[in-house]
Motif scaffolding. Structure first.
Motif, mmCIF file in Angstrom:
data_model
loop_
_atom_site.group_PDB
_atom_site.id
_atom_site.type_symbol
_atom_site.label_atom_id
_atom_site.label_comp_id
_atom_site.label_asym_id
_atom_site.label_seq_id
_atom_site.Cartn_x
_atom_site.Cartn_y
_atom_site.Cartn_z
ATOM 1 N N LYS A 68 5.412 10.355 7.010
ATOM 2 C CA LYS A 68 5.847 10.687 5.656
ATOM 3 C C LYS A 68 6.005 9.446 4.775
ATOM 4 O O LYS A 68 5.952 9.539 3.540
ATOM 5 C CB LYS A 68 7.169 11.468 5.703
ATOM 6 C CG LYS A 68 6.990 12.917 6.155
ATOM 7 C CD LYS A 68 8.265 13.691 6.003
ATOM 8 C CE LYS A 68 8.042 15.162 6.330
ATOM 9 N NZ LYS A 68 7.159 15.841 5.363
ATOM 10 N N SER B 276 3.948 7.150 4.360
ATOM 11 C CA SER B 276 2.689 6.844 3.669
ATOM 12 C C SER B 276 2.315 7.883 2.626
ATOM 13 O O SER B 276 1.339 7.701 1.884
ATOM 14 C CB SER B 276 1.550 6.728 4.698
ATOM 15 O OG SER B 276 1.410 7.948 5.416
ATOM 16 N N HIS B 277 3.058 8.988 2.504
ATOM 17 C CA HIS B 277 2.689 10.062 1.576
ATOM 18 C C HIS B 277 2.858 9.666 0.104
ATOM 19 O O HIS B 277 2.234 10.265 -0.775
ATOM 20 C CB HIS B 277 3.525 11.312 1.869
ATOM 21 C CG HIS B 277 3.139 11.969 3.157
ATOM 22 N ND1 HIS B 277 3.799 13.064 3.662
ATOM 23 C CD2 HIS B 277 2.158 11.682 4.061
ATOM 24 C CE1 HIS B 277 3.254 13.424 4.816
ATOM 25 N NE2 HIS B 277 2.262 12.588 5.068
ATOM 26 N N ARG B 278 3.695 8.695 -0.151
ATOM 27 C CA ARG B 278 4.012 8.338 -1.543
ATOM 28 C C ARG B 278 2.752 8.029 -2.341
ATOM 29 O O ARG B 278 2.628 8.445 -3.508
ATOM 30 C CB ARG B 278 4.955 7.133 -1.559
ATOM 31 C CG ARG B 278 5.361 6.679 -2.948
ATOM 32 C CD ARG B 278 6.330 5.504 -2.839
ATOM 33 N NE ARG B 278 5.705 4.355 -2.222
ATOM 34 C CZ ARG B 278 5.052 3.399 -2.882
ATOM 35 N NH1 ARG B 278 4.931 3.469 -4.198
ATOM 36 N NH2 ARG B 278 4.524 2.377 -2.243
ATOM 37 N N GLN C 160 -0.311 9.002 -1.551
ATOM 38 C CA GLN C 160 -1.387 9.956 -1.280
ATOM 39 C C GLN C 160 -1.437 11.119 -2.280
ATOM 40 O O GLN C 160 -2.435 11.836 -2.349
ATOM 41 C CB GLN C 160 -1.253 10.504 0.150
ATOM 42 C CG GLN C 160 -1.409 9.438 1.224
ATOM 43 C CD GLN C 160 -1.121 9.972 2.622
ATOM 44 O OE1 GLN C 160 -0.943 11.178 2.806
ATOM 45 N NE2 GLN C 160 -1.080 9.073 3.592
ATOM 46 N N TYR C 161 -0.346 11.338 -3.032
ATOM 47 C CA TYR C 161 -0.358 12.424 -4.016
ATOM 48 C C TYR C 161 -1.374 12.099 -5.134
ATOM 49 O O TYR C 161 -1.622 10.924 -5.433
ATOM 50 C CB TYR C 161 1.037 12.607 -4.623
ATOM 51 C CG TYR C 161 2.016 13.278 -3.682
ATOM 52 C CD1 TYR C 161 1.940 14.646 -3.429
ATOM 53 C CD2 TYR C 161 3.015 12.531 -3.054
ATOM 54 C CE1 TYR C 161 2.836 15.258 -2.562
ATOM 55 C CE2 TYR C 161 3.917 13.139 -2.184
ATOM 56 C CZ TYR C 161 3.815 14.506 -1.942
ATOM 57 O OH TYR C 161 4.691 15.107 -1.091
ATOM 58 N N HIS D 164 9.511 0.939 -4.595
ATOM 59 C CA HIS D 164 10.076 2.272 -4.835
ATOM 60 C C HIS D 164 11.458 2.408 -4.214
ATOM 61 O O HIS D 164 12.322 3.102 -4.741
ATOM 62 C CB HIS D 164 9.137 3.345 -4.286
ATOM 63 C CG HIS D 164 8.875 3.248 -2.816
ATOM 64 N ND1 HIS D 164 8.244 2.169 -2.229
ATOM 65 C CD2 HIS D 164 9.188 4.097 -1.793
ATOM 66 C CE1 HIS D 164 8.156 2.361 -0.927
ATOM 67 N NE2 HIS D 164 8.727 3.518 -0.632
ATOM 68 N N TRP E 144 7.809 11.302 -4.214
ATOM 69 C CA TRP E 144 7.755 11.160 -2.756
ATOM 70 C C TRP E 144 9.048 11.588 -2.080
ATOM 71 O O TRP E 144 9.068 11.873 -0.876
ATOM 72 C CB TRP E 144 7.477 9.695 -2.397
ATOM 73 C CG TRP E 144 8.469 8.721 -2.989
ATOM 74 C CD1 TRP E 144 8.384 8.128 -4.207
ATOM 75 C CD2 TRP E 144 9.695 8.266 -2.401
ATOM 76 N NE1 TRP E 144 9.469 7.314 -4.429
ATOM 77 C CE2 TRP E 144 10.295 7.381 -3.321
ATOM 78 C CE3 TRP E 144 10.332 8.506 -1.193
ATOM 79 C CZ2 TRP E 144 11.507 6.749 -3.074
ATOM 80 C CZ3 TRP E 144 11.539 7.875 -0.922
ATOM 81 C CH2 TRP E 144 12.115 7.016 -1.855
ATOM 82 N N TYR F 55 10.069 13.911 1.676
ATOM 83 C CA TYR F 55 10.657 12.939 2.600
ATOM 84 C C TYR F 55 11.834 13.553 3.343
ATOM 85 O O TYR F 55 12.072 13.269 4.518
ATOM 86 C CB TYR F 55 11.102 11.700 1.818
ATOM 87 C CG TYR F 55 11.988 10.764 2.625
ATOM 88 C CD1 TYR F 55 11.435 9.834 3.485
ATOM 89 C CD2 TYR F 55 13.380 10.842 2.527
ATOM 90 C CE1 TYR F 55 12.239 8.991 4.238
ATOM 91 C CE2 TYR F 55 14.191 10.014 3.274
ATOM 92 C CZ TYR F 55 13.623 9.084 4.123
ATOM 93 O OH TYR F 55 14.422 8.270 4.878
#
Length: 565
Positions: free
Chosen positions: A181, A183-185, A187-188, A263, A304, A308
């Motif tokens: 999770k 790394s998701h920041r 990826q949106y 962030h 994100w 999370y």
């Protein structure tokens, strides 16, 4: 007259002079009774242990416990004591001069030269290259040096590692999620400003008896983590320290050479969590596939943050909701049968008692799970569950019944008095310690049925005389086994003989005697039983209580089973 020749004394004697032995064709032993007794006496006299012995090394008279065993010696012990034997072995192995080991022991003063702890047996530490003896250490320290290969650099690194670990804290609020999770920041899709998610119970596949999920624990989660935890372990900590720990972790786990922590720093500067959570009322019975919680970020910079929290929410809420949902099923089941058998559900709230704390994954787990149980029952021995209700849900044990228990014993209490004093144990508990109210006594430490049919009935007057509380009750509690078998009994553990194997009672009794004799020999190989054996067996659908009376021979203060005749 029928007879046979004894293999020892070579005399021809009647068969009555021989013990039974089913392994021989004639059913008798090869040695007569008298020769058997003589052999047994010789064996006992030969194997009689000595209590003290003179050591040929240090010339001290020491107890037998100070010697290694040696079956080749008449005394059954080595010629030299353990200390002398160990000294010889060590001096020979490390080529030490005689007396050198004694000097090392005096220098160590029976304590490890590294950790300074006193131990009974010290290990000899030596250099693995030169074989030179360096001193005496406890086994832990000696093994430790060996594991580090006597390398001082490794040891210094270990010291630095331990010192650094004391500074590290398992409480970085931005590392409380599945690692993927993090790394998701990035990826949106670009331009995304808000992420809206829900938390939904999806299936009862593994618990089909649960038709609805009990919504519980959300308020506790919000207070414990989203408020208190983040205030203390994120917003209350130094921003640079937080960011540095975050970058260090990502560099060596996600292998990002220069991790971005901007962030994290922006969130710290903001000073609060920019999220909005909506949830169903706690206590709601929620059908599967219906969302319980929705969560959305309120600041476009922190998209994100929404997902999370999924990991944290799931790890926190799954247990109390599952426990509460299972407790609901049990409560409904108990209510149903209470109405069918008594016409009332009075007291059911105390019958589904929570003893789960010892099986939980720590105190916090016990508190949350036990709280879920308290939604449907008030009987509990999980103290943290009551404290959790007060702390997070404003319960008050002074003004309401949150959860409760009663004085109760366990096996250690029952055993401490001894079986011979079991009746007095019950009398003291019932009459002296708890003359009123409820007391629960574990009763299957030895023989539950003896308690039920003998001890408790003999204390009837003492039990009825207990007064002074709204409820005066003595609970005879079982602590193990299948509840249905305990109440109704079972034949599954009783030896059964069929008509096919035993067509008549005579054959049945012969087989039963063989069974009981084998049982006695296997359970008491040295005659610990010391008397008759009583056993329940089943034949032709009926239970028979049989008593087997073997012959016993007594030598050296023990009983030995010989063939029955």
């Amino acid at each position: 007259m029928a007879g046979k020749k004894c293999n020892d004394c070579c005399e021809f004697l009647s068969l009555n002079e021989f013990h039974n032995n089913k392994r021989n064709n004639d059913g008798k032993s090869n040695k007569c009774r008298n020769c058997t007794r003589i052999r047994e006496r010789r064996h006992v006299e030969k194997s009689k242990p000595v209590s003290e012995k003179l050591c040929k090394g240090c010339n001290r008279i020491l107890s037998s416990a100070m010697y290694h065993k040696n079956a080749g010696k008449r005394s059954g012990l080595c010629e030299k004591c353990k200390d002398c034997r160990n000294t010889e072995i060590v001096e020979k192995r490390y080529n030490l001069k005689k007396g050198k080991l004694a000097i090392l022991k005096h220098r160590a003063n029976n304590a490890c030269e590294i950790c300074k702890e006193s131990v009974e047996l010290l290990a000899v530490d030596h250099c693995h290259t030169t074989n030179k003896v360096r001193g005496l250490l406890c086994s832990n320290c000696n093994n430790g040096l060996g594991r580090f290969k006597d390398n001082t650099e490794y040891l210094n690194n270990a010291i630095n590692y331990l010192q650094e670990s004391k500074k590290m804290k398992f409480n970085h609020a931005m590392l409380l999620a599945d690692m993927y999770k993090i790394s998701h920041r990035v990826q949106y899709p670009e331009g995304t400003e808000y992420v809206y998610s829900n938390w939904t119970p999806r299936s009862n596949k593994h618990l089909p008896m649960i038709k609805e999920v009990v919504c519980v624990g959300i308020q506790g989660f919000v207070k414990e983590y989203l408020i208190d935890y983040f205030d203390e372990h994120f917003f209350g900590r130094n921003k640079e320290e937080i960011a540095s720990e975050y970058r260090r972790f990502l560099k060596h786990t996600l292998f990002i050479e220069e991790p971005d922590s901007s962030h994290i720093e922006e969130l710290h500067d903001l000073g609060y969590l920019p999220i909005e959570i909506k949830a169903l009322d706690e206590g709601t019975l929620v059908p599967f596939r219906v969302p319980m919680i929705t969560i959305e970020n309120t600041n476009p910079k922190f998209i994100w943050l929404t997902n999370y929290f999924e990991t944290l929410i799931s790890s926190y809420l799954w247990k109390p909701m599952t426990t509460a949902s299972i407790a609901k099923v049990y409560r409904e089941m108990l209510d149903k049968y209470a109405l069918e058998t008594t016409g009332s559900t009075e007291g059911v709230e105390f019958q589904g008692h929570d003893f789960s704390m010892r099986g939980q994954s720590g105190l916090h787990d016990a508190a949350r799970s036990g709280f879920g149980h308290l939604l449907f029952f008030q009987g509990t021995d999980t103290i943290p569950a009551i404290q959790y209700a007060e702390f997070h849900y404003n319960a008050n044990i002074e003004t309401e019944l949150v959860g409760c228990s009663v004085p109760a014993t366990e096996h250690s209490i029952q055993c401490s008095y001894g079986k011979e004093n079991e009746r007095e144990t019950y009398r003291r508990l019932i009459q002296d310690l708890y003359p009123s109210g409820i007391v629960s006594i574990v009763s299957d430490t030895w023989d539950l049925w003896e308690v039920l049919t003998d001890i408790v009935p003999s204390l009837k007057e003492e039990i009825l005389a207990r007064k002074g509380a709204p409820i005066n009750k003595v609970v005879v509690r079982t602590d193990s086994g299948d509840p249905a078998d305990i109440l109704c009994g079972t034949l599954s553990s009783i030896k059964t003989f069929t008509k096919e194997k035993c067509p008549d009672k005579k054959t049945f009794l012969e087989y039963a005697q063989d069974y009981m004799e084998c049982k006695l020999k296997s359970e008491t190989p040295h005659g610990e039983h010391g008397g008759d054996l009583t056993c329940d067996v089943v034949y032709d659908g009926k239970i028979y209580n049989l008593t087997y009376s073997p012959d016993w021979n007594r030598y050296d203060k023990q009983y030995y089973l010989i063939d029955n005749y």
